[in-house]
Scaffold this motif. Sequence first.
Motif, PDB file in Angstrom:
ATOM      1  N   ILE A 115      -5.451   5.731   4.715  1.00  0.00           N
ATOM      2  CA  ILE A 115      -6.788   5.147   4.875  1.00  0.00           C
ATOM      3  C   ILE A 115      -6.663   3.712   5.380  1.00  0.00           C
ATOM      4  CG2 ILE A 115      -8.874   4.482   3.629  1.00  0.00           C
ATOM      5  CD1 ILE A 115      -8.158   6.906   1.749  1.00  0.00           C
ATOM      6  N   GLY A 116      -5.681   2.994   4.829  1.00  0.00           N
ATOM      7  CA  GLY A 116      -5.457   1.619   5.262  1.00  0.00           C
ATOM      8  C   GLY A 116      -5.131   1.520   6.735  1.00  0.00           C
ATOM      9  N   LEU A 117      -4.429   2.532   7.226  1.00  0.00           N
ATOM     10  CA  LEU A 117      -4.079   2.581   8.647  1.00  0.00           C
ATOM     11  C   LEU A 117      -5.333   2.462   9.518  1.00  0.00           C
ATOM     12  CD1 LEU A 117      -1.204   3.003   9.711  1.00  0.00           C
ATOM     13  CD2 LEU A 117      -1.719   5.406   9.936  1.00  0.00           C
ATOM     14  N   LEU A 139      -8.347   1.469   8.483  1.00  0.00           N
ATOM     15  CA  LEU A 139      -9.039   0.204   8.181  1.00  0.00           C
ATOM     16  C   LEU A 139      -8.422  -0.952   8.962  1.00  0.00           C
ATOM     17  CD1 LEU A 139      -9.692   0.174   4.326  1.00  0.00           C
ATOM     18  CD2 LEU A 139     -11.346   0.297   6.189  1.00  0.00           C
TER      19      LEU A 139
END
Lengths: 206, 128
Positions: free
Chosen positions: A151-153, A155
């Motif tokens: 998910i951070g990727l 974001l």
Amino acid sequence: MENILYIKMRHRVEVENKKEIKVEDIAILVGPEPLIREVESVVIYHIIPEDQNLVILDSAKLIKAILNSKPNVEIQLIGLSQTIIEVIIKRRTHSLGLFIIVWVLLFVGAAMAIMNFHEDVSMQEVHQKLYRLITGKNISKPLIMQIPYSIGLGLGMILFFNHFFKKKFNDEPSPLEVEIFNYQQDLDQYVIMHENKENIKHIHDH
Amino acid sequence: MAGGLAVGSGFVAFLTVLGIVPRLTQLTKTINRIRHYEWAVVLGAILGGWVSLADTIFYLPSLILIPIGLASGIFNGMLAAALTEVLNVLPILSKRIGVQEKIVVLMMAIVLGKVIGSLFQWIFFVDL
């Protein structure tokens, strides 16, 4: 003194099915009001079908046309020395099919690229090692950090391009907008040099 | 020592070229704190180097891995976005097919591709 005319040429002009280009289309004129009214409707160029969609008009052509119709005017050129005229033959139609193909291409390409990258740097092993480092337990699939990672990727990419937080943080252009601008600038530079044959004089061109 | 110097300067050069730190300071308007960001990168690299070489174990709850994973993901995402492939491909592609207004949609294709590709890899692909 009252015959000085300041001319600022526009950078880029879009014209639609127009046969003739007048001074007022490609330049901003500053000077005595009667003089401007006389000069602004001077025709500089007739668009012919062979021009296709790009025409470059430079200051030499502009000044020549003005002097032809009004010889005793003093012209001061300020700013750019050429205008790019984009002849819009028909409005570009957005082909939905093509768009979807490109979308899918980018989607699959991005997915493959990130998977290859992870394999390349043995990310799975790093995550397993990291899991053992923090908790002291061995586990083959440390999903507790891999799902937030994924998910951070997304974001991080959005954050980098700053599309959603634009209003919140500041109104500076995003790197993508700057890149698009640079690309357009390069294209303009190219057509200015290459569409305008007078710019280049070869030694054998007698 | 010599190897460390070479790798360390290479790492900093790599980060500088990609410009993630400047981009973050630009976004948060904290340009005057840039010294601290440098130290964050340096200390992070030292800590990462240490724990990957020594077999230290912290015996902490696994929940701590969620913020670590998220932060590393955001960092990698910014890295991926900063890579010139994306920055060069999108303007040209969008101009070629004439969809300058929909460039955000094309960007979302890449973002979703990365997220779903990554999830697919961790959940299914590693078992194959």
